[in-house]
Design an enzyme around this catalytic site. Structure first.
Site: not given
Length: 78
Positions: A40, A67
């Site tokens: 990420c 997320c």
């Protein structure tokens, strides 16, 4: 979770944003309430706020949401 990999190894993968380990584990950030893939692009969290999980479902059971940047619950095997 990758049995042979320690939390220190997972942390190193997170720091390096290692795409090769996407799907091997997920991590959550206590202060934001989200969980992510190792690759990420979000801001690097403080180590003391991070926990590791074997699956998206494990992270969600612990009370974290996916997320919105890396979308860890889409595409890869969970």
């Amino acid at each position: 979770m990758t049995a042979a990999m320690s939390d220190d190894g997972r942390w190193a993968a997170l720091i390096g944003r290692d795409r090769a380990l996407d799907g091997a584990f997920w991590y959550s950030v206590r202060t934001t309430g989200v969980y992510c893939r190792p690759s990420c692009a979000a801001r690097l969290p403080r180590r003391e706020n991070v926990a590791f999980y074997a699956s998206c479902a494990d992270a969600e059971r612990a009370g974290f949401r996916a997320c919105k940047r890396c979308r860890p619950n889409e595409g890869e095997a969970q």
